[in-house]
Design a protein around this motif. Structure first.
Motif, PDB file in Angstrom:
ATOM      1  N   ASP A 182       0.861  -1.192   0.000  1.00  0.00           N
ATOM      2  CA  ASP A 182       0.000   0.000   0.000  1.00  0.00           C
ATOM      3  C   ASP A 182       0.900   1.246   0.000  1.00  0.00           C
ATOM      4  O   ASP A 182       1.849   1.355   0.761  1.00  0.00           O
ATOM      5  CB  ASP A 182      -0.890   0.007   1.259  1.00  0.00           C
ATOM      6  N   VAL A 183       0.598   2.183  -0.940  1.00  0.00           N
ATOM      7  CA  VAL A 183       1.388   3.426  -1.046  1.00  0.00           C
ATOM      8  C   VAL A 183       1.014   4.330   0.142  1.00  0.00           C
ATOM      9  O   VAL A 183      -0.179   4.526   0.413  1.00  0.00           O
ATOM     10  CB  VAL A 183       1.105   4.117  -2.382  1.00  0.00           C
ATOM     11  N   ASP A 184       2.032   4.883   0.797  1.00  0.00           N
ATOM     12  CA  ASP A 184       1.770   5.718   1.975  1.00  0.00           C
ATOM     13  C   ASP A 184       1.347   7.125   1.563  1.00  0.00           C
ATOM     14  O   ASP A 184       1.897   7.695   0.610  1.00  0.00           O
ATOM     15  CB  ASP A 184       3.043   5.782   2.832  1.00  0.00           C
ATOM     16  N   PHE A 185       0.360   7.615   2.235  1.00  0.00           N
ATOM     17  CA  PHE A 185      -0.134   9.007   2.064  1.00  0.00           C
ATOM     18  C   PHE A 185      -0.377   9.368   0.608  1.00  0.00           C
ATOM     19  O   PHE A 185      -0.017  10.442   0.152  1.00  0.00           O
ATOM     20  CB  PHE A 185       0.868   9.984   2.674  1.00  0.00           C
ATOM     21  N   PHE A 186      -1.055   8.459  -0.060  1.00  0.00           N
ATOM     22  CA  PHE A 186      -1.267   8.710  -1.502  1.00  0.00           C
ATOM     23  C   PHE A 186      -2.345   9.772  -1.741  1.00  0.00           C
ATOM     24  O   PHE A 186      -2.354  10.429  -2.764  1.00  0.00           O
ATOM     25  CB  PHE A 186      -1.601   7.388  -2.205  1.00  0.00           C
ATOM     26  N   LYS A 187      -3.235   9.883  -0.785  1.00  0.00           N
ATOM     27  CA  LYS A 187      -4.260  10.927  -0.917  1.00  0.00           C
ATOM     28  C   LYS A 187      -3.584  12.299  -0.983  1.00  0.00           C
ATOM     29  O   LYS A 187      -3.909  13.108  -1.847  1.00  0.00           O
ATOM     30  CB  LYS A 187      -5.227  10.845   0.276  1.00  0.00           C
ATOM     31  N   GLN A 188      -2.627  12.436  -0.097  1.00  0.00           N
ATOM     32  CA  GLN A 188      -1.888  13.709  -0.084  1.00  0.00           C
ATOM     33  C   GLN A 188      -1.116  13.904  -1.394  1.00  0.00           C
ATOM     34  O   GLN A 188      -1.014  15.015  -1.890  1.00  0.00           O
ATOM     35  CB  GLN A 188      -0.905  13.715   1.100  1.00  0.00           C
ATOM     36  N   ASN A 243      -1.950  12.819  -4.346  1.00  0.00           N
ATOM     37  CA  ASN A 243      -2.938  13.284  -5.350  1.00  0.00           C
ATOM     38  C   ASN A 243      -3.274  14.748  -5.121  1.00  0.00           C
ATOM     39  O   ASN A 243      -3.361  15.522  -6.081  1.00  0.00           O
ATOM     40  CB  ASN A 243      -4.216  12.448  -5.256  1.00  0.00           C
ATOM     41  N   HIS A 252      -4.275  14.294  -9.790  1.00  0.00           N
ATOM     42  CA  HIS A 252      -4.674  12.878  -9.987  1.00  0.00           C
ATOM     43  C   HIS A 252      -3.864  12.214 -11.113  1.00  0.00           C
ATOM     44  O   HIS A 252      -3.492  11.022 -11.038  1.00  0.00           O
ATOM     45  CB  HIS A 252      -6.179  12.813 -10.276  1.00  0.00           C
ATOM     46  N   GLY A 309      -0.729  11.253  -9.937  1.00  0.00           N
ATOM     47  CA  GLY A 309      -0.973  10.045  -9.103  1.00  0.00           C
ATOM     48  C   GLY A 309      -0.971   8.779  -9.970  1.00  0.00           C
ATOM     49  O   GLY A 309      -0.396   7.757  -9.613  1.00  0.00           O
ATOM     50  N   ASP A 310      -1.628   8.941 -11.110  1.00  0.00           N
ATOM     51  CA  ASP A 310      -1.665   7.779 -12.052  1.00  0.00           C
ATOM     52  C   ASP A 310      -0.258   7.421 -12.511  1.00  0.00           C
ATOM     53  O   ASP A 310       0.107   6.237 -12.558  1.00  0.00           O
ATOM     54  CB  ASP A 310      -2.525   8.119 -13.273  1.00  0.00           C
ATOM     55  N   LEU A 353       1.550   5.626  -9.836  1.00  0.00           N
ATOM     56  CA  LEU A 353       1.099   4.215  -9.726  1.00  0.00           C
ATOM     57  C   LEU A 353       1.730   3.356 -10.826  1.00  0.00           C
ATOM     58  O   LEU A 353       2.125   2.208 -10.595  1.00  0.00           O
ATOM     59  CB  LEU A 353      -0.437   4.131  -9.805  1.00  0.00           C
ATOM     60  N   ARG A 378      -2.360  -5.442  -9.499  1.00  0.00           N
ATOM     61  CA  ARG A 378      -2.868  -4.258  -8.790  1.00  0.00           C
ATOM     62  C   ARG A 378      -4.066  -4.736  -7.992  1.00  0.00           C
ATOM     63  O   ARG A 378      -5.034  -5.238  -8.562  1.00  0.00           O
ATOM     64  CB  ARG A 378      -3.261  -3.179  -9.799  1.00  0.00           C
ATOM     65  N   GLY A 400      -7.046   0.528  -6.212  1.00  0.00           N
ATOM     66  CA  GLY A 400      -6.579   1.864  -5.826  1.00  0.00           C
ATOM     67  C   GLY A 400      -5.068   1.944  -5.830  1.00  0.00           C
ATOM     68  O   GLY A 400      -4.430   1.713  -6.858  1.00  0.00           O
ATOM     69  N   LYS A 442       1.408  -0.102   8.829  1.00  0.00           N
ATOM     70  CA  LYS A 442       0.890   1.281   8.807  1.00  0.00           C
ATOM     71  C   LYS A 442       0.928   1.840  10.221  1.00  0.00           C
ATOM     72  O   LYS A 442       1.349   2.980  10.482  1.00  0.00           O
ATOM     73  CB  LYS A 442      -0.547   1.295   8.257  1.00  0.00           C
ATOM     74  N   ARG A 488       4.468   3.230   9.067  1.00  0.00           N
ATOM     75  CA  ARG A 488       4.556   3.126   7.578  1.00  0.00           C
ATOM     76  C   ARG A 488       5.995   2.913   7.122  1.00  0.00           C
ATOM     77  O   ARG A 488       6.887   2.781   7.918  1.00  0.00           O
ATOM     78  CB  ARG A 488       3.943   4.360   6.921  1.00  0.00           C
TER      79      ARG A 488
HETATM   80  N1  LIG Z   1      -4.281   9.214  -8.952  1.00  0.00           N
HETATM   81  C1  LIG Z   1      -4.964   8.157  -8.471  1.00  0.00           C
HETATM   82  N2  LIG Z   1      -5.298   8.092  -7.203  1.00  0.00           N
HETATM   83  C2  LIG Z   1      -5.964   7.005  -6.711  1.00  0.00           C
HETATM   84  C3  LIG Z   1      -6.259   5.924  -7.541  1.00  0.00           C
HETATM   85  N3  LIG Z   1      -6.885   4.982  -6.774  1.00  0.00           N
HETATM   86  C4  LIG Z   1      -6.974   5.440  -5.542  1.00  0.00           C
HETATM   87  N4  LIG Z   1      -6.417   6.701  -5.462  1.00  0.00           N
HETATM   88  C5  LIG Z   1      -6.296   7.532  -4.350  1.00  0.00           C
HETATM   89  O1  LIG Z   1      -5.564   6.967  -3.355  1.00  0.00           O
HETATM   90  C6  LIG Z   1      -5.926   7.560  -2.108  1.00  0.00           C
HETATM   91  C7  LIG Z   1      -5.956   6.624  -1.015  1.00  0.00           C
HETATM   92  O2  LIG Z   1      -6.111   7.342   0.214  1.00  0.00           O
HETATM   93  P1  LIG Z   1      -6.281   6.752   1.582  1.00  0.00           P
HETATM   94  O3  LIG Z   1      -7.074   5.505   1.490  1.00  0.00           O
HETATM   95  O4  LIG Z   1      -6.801   7.703   2.482  1.00  0.00           O
HETATM   96  O5  LIG Z   1      -4.802   6.391   2.006  1.00  0.00           O
HETATM   97  P2  LIG Z   1      -3.490   7.254   2.100  1.00  0.00           P
HETATM   98  O6  LIG Z   1      -3.815   8.618   1.717  1.00  0.00           O
HETATM   99  O7  LIG Z   1      -2.559   6.568   1.060  1.00  0.00           O
HETATM  100  O8  LIG Z   1      -3.057   7.108   3.497  1.00  0.00           O
HETATM  101  P3  LIG Z   1      -2.460   5.823   4.183  1.00  0.00           P
HETATM  102  O9  LIG Z   1      -2.733   4.647   3.317  1.00  0.00           O
HETATM  103  O10 LIG Z   1      -2.975   5.791   5.474  1.00  0.00           O
HETATM  104  O11 LIG Z   1      -1.023   6.078   4.098  1.00  0.00           O
HETATM  105  C8  LIG Z   1      -7.237   8.235  -2.377  1.00  0.00           C
HETATM  106  O12 LIG Z   1      -7.118   9.647  -2.307  1.00  0.00           O
HETATM  107  C9  LIG Z   1      -7.619   7.810  -3.783  1.00  0.00           C
HETATM  108  O13 LIG Z   1      -8.277   8.845  -4.440  1.00  0.00           O
HETATM  109  C10 LIG Z   1      -5.879   6.009  -8.893  1.00  0.00           C
HETATM  110  O14 LIG Z   1      -6.101   5.135  -9.696  1.00  0.00           O
HETATM  111  N5  LIG Z   1      -5.205   7.127  -9.317  1.00  0.00           N
END
Ligand SMILES: Nc1nc2c(ncn2[C@@H]2O[C@H](COP(=O)(O)OP(=O)(O)OP(=O)(O)O)[C@@H](O)[C@H]2O)c(=O)[nH]1
Length: 555
Positions: free
Chosen positions: A420-426, A428, A433, A436-437, A440, A460, A463, A537, A541
C-alpha cells in the motif's frame, strides 16, 4: 496461414454441376432403360397378339385341314372297297360329307387357288367314279346271275343226258362225248368270273368258242330225236356265254369298267393325296412359324429379364451413389456442427471437395479464428489492469485460488505480499490525480522489474494497493522479496513533499505465508496479509511486516 476463400461462383457451380450431372445421368439412364423395357414389352405384346390372333388359329386350321383331308382319303378307301350298291351309297354319303368339311376347312386356310381347284376337281371326279362303281357293281350282279344260270344249264344237261334216247352204241358214245364237251364248256365258263385280264379272257373265249363248236358238231351227228332235244341246250349255253349280253361279254365289260374305276379311284386318290400333302406342308409351315415366334417370344422375355436386372442394378447403384453423397454431406455438416458446438480452434479433418460445404468450413475457420483471437484479447483484457498494465484483481483472485487449491502447489510454501502506497491521498492532492496515475504506473513497473517473472504474479489489488504472489517462497524468502521491493520503490525516488515519513513515495507491506501442506483459503490468507499491512501502517509506515512475526509478538 489463413486459407483464402474460394471463388464463390466457381464453387457453387461445382456443387450444382455435380448434383445436376448426377441427376441428369440418373434421369437419362432411367428414361433409356424404361423406354427400352417399354419397347421390349410392346414387342412381346405384339408377338403374343400375333400368336393368339393369327399364328395359333392358322396353325389349328392348317392342322384341321390336314386331318380332314386324311379323313376324306379314308372315306374314299371305304367307297372303293364297297361291294354292294347300298355299301356304295353309304360310303358315298360319307365321302361327300368329308369332302364338304374339307372344303369348308380349306376356306379357313390361306391356300392358293390350285388347292381349291383341286378340291373342286375331286368333287367332279367323284360323280364319274360313283357312276363307274355303280356300273361295275351292276355288271358283277349280272355275272353272278349268269353264273347261277350256268348251274341251271348244267342240271338241264344232266337231265337231257339221262333221257333214254338213242339206241346204238354209236349214239351212246356220241351222247357221252356231247356231255363231256358240255361239261367242259361249263367248267370253262366257271373260270370266266375269275379271269381279270382281257388277254386271258380272249384266250378263254377262244377255247369256249372252240368247245361250243365242238359240241355243236357232236350234236349234229346225233340222231334227230336226240339232236332236237340237245340243240336247245347248245343254243342256250352259247347264248349265255358268247351272246351279245352273254357272260363273256359281261365279264369283258366288267374288266374294262373295273380298270376305269380303278384308274378313276387312283386318280382321285392321287388328287386327295396331293391335297393332303399340301395340307400337311401348310400345317408343318404353320407349326414352324409358331415355333419361330415362340423362340422370338422366349428370347424377348430373356432380353426383358436381362434389362430388368440391369435396371435394378442401376437403380441400386444410383441409390448407393446418392446415399454416399448424402452421407458425405451429412458427415461433413455434422463435423461442422460439432465444431460450432465446441467452438474449438482445433482443425477437424475436412475432405476437401471444393464445394459449398468446403467453403462453409473455411468461412467457419476464419470466423472461429477471429472469435478465438477476440476471446483471447478479451480474456487478456479482463485480467489486466488498464492503468498499470499488470494483472488486475480478478487475475490475482483466480491465480491465488488456483495456487491454494492445487494438489501440486500445496506441497510447497506460498507467500503473498500486500503493498500500500503511503499518504497517496496527499500525493494526489499535491500533484494532481494524473501525476498520481503516473506514480502508480511507475510503482507497478518497479515491481515488475524487481520481482522475478518465474511463477510469481504481480497485480494491482485496487486503488493504490498492489499484491505479489510468491509460490514456493517461505516466510524468510518472502521477507527478503518484500525488502527488495521496498528498496526498489526507494530507488524509484518519486518525490512526495507531503509525506510524513519521507520526501519520497514510500510503501507499507503486509506479508502472509501459507506453509507447505496447510489448508487455507484466499480470504483467510489475504486477511492475514491485511492485518500485517495494517500493522506496518500502524507502526509508522514505510516498512514490511510478516503476519507470523506479529502473531509471535502478540503471543
Ligand atoms: N491518482 C490516483 N489516485 C488514486 C487511484 N486509486 C486510488 N487513489 C487515491 O488513493 C488515495 C488513497 O487514500 P487513503 O485511502 O486515504 O490512504 P493514504 O492517503 O494513502 O493514506 P495511508 O494509506 O494511510 O497512508 C485516495 O485519495 C484515492 O483517491 C488512482 O487510480 N489514481
Amino acid at each position: 496461414m489463413k486459407k483464402p476463400l474460394p471463388n464463390m461462383r466457381y464453387k457453387q457451380l461445382s456443387m450444382i454441376k455435380k448434383l445436376a450431372i448426377l441427376l441428369l445421368v440418373v434421369i437419362a439412364l432411367f428414361v433409356s432403360v424404361g423406354t427400352l423395357l417399354q419397347t421390349k414389352l410392346e414387342q412381346t405384346q405384339s408377338i403374343l397378339n400375333d400368336l393368339t390372333s393369327n399364328t395359333l388359329p392358322a396353325m389349328i386350321n392348317a392342322n384341321q385341314s390336314a386331318i380332314k383331308s386324311n379323313e376324306l382319303l379314308s372315306a374314299l378307301e371305304s367307297l372303293m372297297s364297297s361291294n354292294t350298291p347300298v355299301e356304295r351309297r353309304i360310303a358315298d354319303v360319307e365321302v361327300q360329307k368329308k369332302l364338304k368339311e374339307t372344303q369348308e376347312q380349306a376356306n379357313k386356310v390361306s391356300y392358293s387357288q390350285n388347292e381349291l381347284r383341286l378340291l373342286n376337281t375331286i368333287q367332279e371326279e367323284m360323280i364319274d367314279l360313283n357312276f363307274f362303281i355303280d356300273t361295275k357293281l351292276d355288271l358283277a350282279d349280272q355275272i353272278t346271275k349268269k353264273q347261277n344260270e350256268l348251274s341251271r344249264l348244267k342240271s338241264n344237261a344232266d337231265y337231257a343226258f339221262q333221257v333214254n334216247i338213242g339206241h346204238t352204241d354209236l349214239d351212246k358214245k356220241q351222247k357221252t362225248a356231247w356231255k363231256i364237251a358240255y361239261l367242259e364248256v361249263i367248267t370253262l365258263a366257271y373260270t370266266i368270273e375269275d379271269t381279270h385280264r382281257l388277254n386271258d379272257l380272249q384266250e378263254l373265249q377262244r377255247l369256249i368258242e372252240q368247245q361250243l363248236s365242238n359240241i355243236e358238231l357232236i350234236t349234229e351227228k346225233l340222231p334227230p330225236s336226240l339232236n332236237k332235244r340237245l340243240a336247245p341246250l347248245n343254243a342256250a349255253i352259247r347264248d349265255l356265254l358268247s351272246g351279245e349280253k352273254g357272260l363273256l361279254s359281261s365279264q369283258e365289260r366288267y374288266i374294262r369298267i373295273s380298270g376305269r374305276t380303278r384308274g378313276r379311284e387312283n386318280f382321285i386318290q392321287n388328287l386327295i393325296s396331293d391335297y393332303n400333302k399340301v395340307a400337311n406342308q401348310f400345317s408343318l409351315n404353320e407349326n414352324q412359324k409358331l415355333k419361330t415366334k415362340m423362340m422370338a417370344l422366349t428370347n424377348g422375355m430373356y432380353t426383358q429379364e436381362t434389362w430388368f436386372v440391369f435396371g435394378f442394378v442401376l437403380l441400386a447403384a444410383m441409390i448407393s451413389l446418392i446415399l454416399a453423397l448424402y452421407s458425405q454431406v451429412i458427415n461433413r455438416l455434422s463435423n461442422l456442427t460439432k465444431r460450432i458446438h465446441n467452438m474449438t480452434a482445433a482443425p477437424i479433418l475436412n475432405q476437401s471437395s471444393n464445394d459449398e460445404i468446403d467453403e462453409l468450413f473455411q468461412a467457419f475457420d476464419q470466423f472461429s479464428d477471429t472469435i478465438n483471437k477476440q476471446n483471447s484479447l478479451l480474456e487478456t483484457q479482463s485480467l489486466t489492469d488498464s492503468l498499470t498494465n499488470i494483472a488486475n484483481r480478478r487475475a490475482f483472485d483466480r491465480r491465488l485460488a488456483y495456487e491454494l487449491s492445487n494438489d501440486r502447489t500445496i506441497q510447497a510454501d506460498l507467500s503473498v505480499v500486500l503493498i500500500d502506497v503511503d499518504f497517496f491521498k496527499q500525493y494526489n492532492d499535491t500533484y494532481g490525480h494524473a501525476s498520481g496515475d503516473d506514480a502508480l504506473q511507475k510503482i507497478a513497473m518497479m515491481l515488475s522489474h524487481t520481482v522475478p517473472n518465474n511463477n510469481n504474479l504481480i497485480a494491482r489489488y485496487g486503488g493504490e494497493e498492489f499484491v505479489v504472489i510468491l509460490p514456493n517462497k517461505t516466510m524468510e524468502e518472502a521477507n527478503t522479496e518484500a525488502n527488495n521491493i521496498m528498496n526498489a520503490i526507494k530507488l524509484a525516488n518519486i518525490k512526495h513533499s507531503q509525506s510524513s515519513v519521507s520526501d519520497r513515495i514510500t510503501i507499507s507491506i503486509g506479508i502472509a505465508t501459507r506453509t507447505k501442506g496447510a489448508i487455507t483459503d484466499t480470504d483467510t490468507l489475504m486477511k492475514k496479509a491485511d492485518i500485517a499491512l495494517y500493522h506496518s501502517k500502524a507502526q509508522g509506515r514505510n516498512q514490511a511486516s510478516h503476519i507470523n512475526d506479529i502473531e509471535t509478538d502478540h503471543s
